[in-house]
Design an enzyme around this catalytic site. Structure first.
Site, PDB file in Angstrom:
ATOM      1  N   ASP A  39       0.822  -1.216   0.000  1.00 18.22           N
ATOM      2  CA  ASP A  39       0.000   0.000   0.000  1.00 18.22           C
ATOM      3  C   ASP A  39       0.853   1.261   0.000  1.00 18.22           C
ATOM      4  OD1 ASP A  39      -2.170  -1.797   0.326  1.00 18.22           O
ATOM      5  OD2 ASP A  39      -1.897  -1.740   2.495  1.00 18.22           O
ATOM      6  N   GLU A  68     -10.945   0.910  -3.200  1.00 19.53           N
ATOM      7  CA  GLU A  68     -10.396   1.306  -1.900  1.00 19.53           C
ATOM      8  C   GLU A  68      -9.119   2.100  -2.148  1.00 19.53           C
ATOM      9  OE1 GLU A  68      -9.566  -2.370   0.107  1.00 19.53           O
ATOM     10  OE2 GLU A  68      -8.378  -3.169  -1.544  1.00 19.53           O
TER      11      GLU A  68
END
Length: 568
Positions: free
Chosen positions: A60, A226
């Site tokens: 991420d 997301e």
């Protein structure tokens, strides 16, 4: 002789578009001599690079530029220190300079291992001469920590908004003075997912002011959207977001002239004909203009490589009709695919023959100073009695009694671990074990950790110290470890433990009493993922009985090297 010193564990002695107004450079964050990995270097030395630029589980990723410097942050879940901070001058060569979280709040909660919980996808921005990191904890809410120097110290985390299921926040300081925060939702906590919400923040960026507006619903076309990152360029608000799931998804970009939409949608990168699966979730960054030429645009993202974790790739990026195109767009349809090799970014002060030094995150550790290497992380908030560093050339780990309910090493908090650094590598450690003669079942050694794990350990018992090879299948489900006694070992004598990892994350353990001749132990072990992370390797020292003192293991060094040719 110098006395042993207790480990500190505190390893760290306007944003409306990617381009930042150059700010004064923070204090130096680089070591005098950059570390260069023996198993993976992205810089090819000829003006090009190969992907991944970070061949380790920096999942991420988000990044920002401050003047001539780039800073990257990644999720860290329950590992401590958390929120790793990496620095680069050219987006190819990276150095791990510290962590933003010394300990993870709520502190008592994270004294126990919390697999898959804790720090999810963060965002880093440089604003008003400070670095801001917003990070989500899906069980507690969205936090903010700040620093003037990205190497630290970082401020104590402030809860910006409490609640369950709030994930993947990213701020935007708009040119009208308003501050916004975009975030996603974790269905496991919120009961809903695949939507993105924009909320207002106060001027300080420390508190959410409203309930927000759902600006995009991805249920029909972009399930599991997301990880949003928000920017502003040429009057458009842009939300970059991954969709379609971690291993198989695509990179989506939304744009609108209004912060609350409606947003247009475009897929700007997917796997295409490349071998890079699920290329998405990351950061748009730009370079400064050079010799009157405009700066370049680049995109950092991850690829899920199962047991190896989520590794970081660097892609060229360009703007076409106010839409970004990421990677190589061979057919000109506005959707790119990842590159395997490419020309390095054009950076001021760098030219052929005069490039920035090759640098990679540290992997090996000689344990020769009072600072533990930044690559190491515990499985929970650490205790000062778990170990000591020293300038005598060793790391001492004291045996620590794990909680009664623990059935194997899966939930042991005092595992000292680091990421896999490449598809092929060899890790060797030299240690001396001195168990407490009043105790049995003290264990210390080398471990490959995941949902299943294997370890090669020295174990004390009534008959002395045995070398034991243990495998625990389905450790995360509480299954017991199966042990095989390999050899009798003299307590206090040096032992060398090794694991060779080859393609597919196959792990062969071995040991030596002289550091030269190694004997294999057991069949190769198939490393597995952890909870949202790749497999890890590391060392530990535990016991099963609590008395008024412990034994200990002195680790002389831990070295990561290339696999010898005799180990195919």
């Amino acid at each position: 002789m110098n006395s042993v010193r207790i480990i500190s564990f505190f390893f760290l002695s306007t944003v409306t578009a990617v381009a930042q107004t150059p700010r004064p450079k923070p204090a130096s964050t680089e070591a005098e001599t950059p570390y260069v990995s023996k198993v993976w270097v992205a810089d090819l030395g000829n003006g090009t690079y190969k992907n991944p630029v970070l061949n380790a589980d920096y999942s991420d990723p988000d990044a920002c530029r401050s003047g001539d410097d780039y800073y990257l942050v990644a999720s860290s879940f329950d590992a401590i220190p958390g929120l790793p901070i990496l620095h680069s001058k050219d987006l190819v060569n990276w150095t791990l300079i510290g962590h933003a979280l010394k300990r993870q709040p709520p502190f008592e909660h994270f004294e126990k291992t919390q697999h898959g919980n804790g720090v999810w996808a963060p965002a880093i921005r440089y604003h008003n001469n400070e670095f801001y990191i917003y990070y989500p904890d899906p069980d507690f809410g969205i936090y903010l920590t700040k620093a003037t120097n990205p190497a630290g110290p970082w401020s104590e985390p402030v809860l910006v908004e409490g609640g369950k299921g709030l994930i993947d926040p990213c701020p935007l300081w708009d040119d009208n003075g308003q501050v916004y925060l975009v975030h996603g939702w974790a269905g496991s906590r919120a009961g809903i997912k695949s939507i993105l919400t924009v909320k207002k923040l106060n001027a300080e960026g420390t508190k959410v002011l409203d309930e927000g507006v759902i600006v995009y619903d991805g249920h029909e076309t972009d399930p599991t959207i997301e990880g949003p990152k928000i920017y502003k360029r040429n009057g458009y608000y842009y939300i970059f977001a991954p969709a379609g799931g971690v291993p198989t998804g695509w990179q989506l970009v939304l744009r609108s002239k209004e912060i609350y939409g409606p947003y247009e949608r475009k897929v700007v990168m997917d796997q295409g004909k490349s071998p890079i699966n699920g290329p998405h979730q990351g950061a748009w960054v730009d370079t400064k203009p050079v010799n009157g030429k405009p700066g370049e645009d680049w995109f950092l993202h991850f690829q899920d490589k199962e047991a190896y974790g989520r590794v970081v790739h660097l892609q060229p990026m360009k703007w076409v009709n106010d839409w970004p195109v990421i990677g190589i767009d061979a057919d000109g349809d506005g959707k790119g695919e990842p590159v395997l090799t490419y020309k390095k970014p054009t950076i001021a002060g760098s030219s052929p023959g005069k490039e920035f030094p090759v640098s990679t995150p540290v992997e090996s550790d000689e344990f020769s100073s009072t600072m533990l290497g930044r690559q190491w992380q515990w499985q929970a908030n650490p205790k000062g009695t778990w170990g000591t560093t020293s300038n005598q050339g060793f790391l001492r780990l004291y045996s620590y009694k794990a909680p009664e309910e623990i059935k194997n090493n899966w939930d042991v908090p005092n595992l000292l671990l680091q990421k896999f650094p490449a598809e092929r590598f060899m890790a060797t450690t030299k240690l001396t074990f001195k168990p407490n003669p009043k105790l049995e079942n003290e264990r210390t050694g080398l471990i490959i950790m995941g949902l299943s794990y294997a370890n090669l350990v020295l174990k004390s018992g009534k008959d002395g110290v045995n070398l034991v090879y243990g495998v625990c299948k389905k450790a995360s489900e509480g299954k017991p470890e199966v042990e095989t006694v390999i050899a009798k070992i003299n307590a206090g004598s040096p032992v060398y433990l090794r694991v060779v990892v080859t393609e597919g994350a196959r792990c062969q353990f071995s040991y030596s009493l002289d550091g030269q001749n190694f004997t294999k132990t057991g069949d190769p072990f198939q490393a597995e993922v952890g909870r949202w992370i790749g497999a890890k390797m590391g060392i530990f020292c535990t016991r099963t009985t609590q008395i008024n003192d412990s034994g200990y293991a002195d680790f002389d060094w831990f070295r990561v090297e290339s696999v010898p040719t005799e180990n195919p």
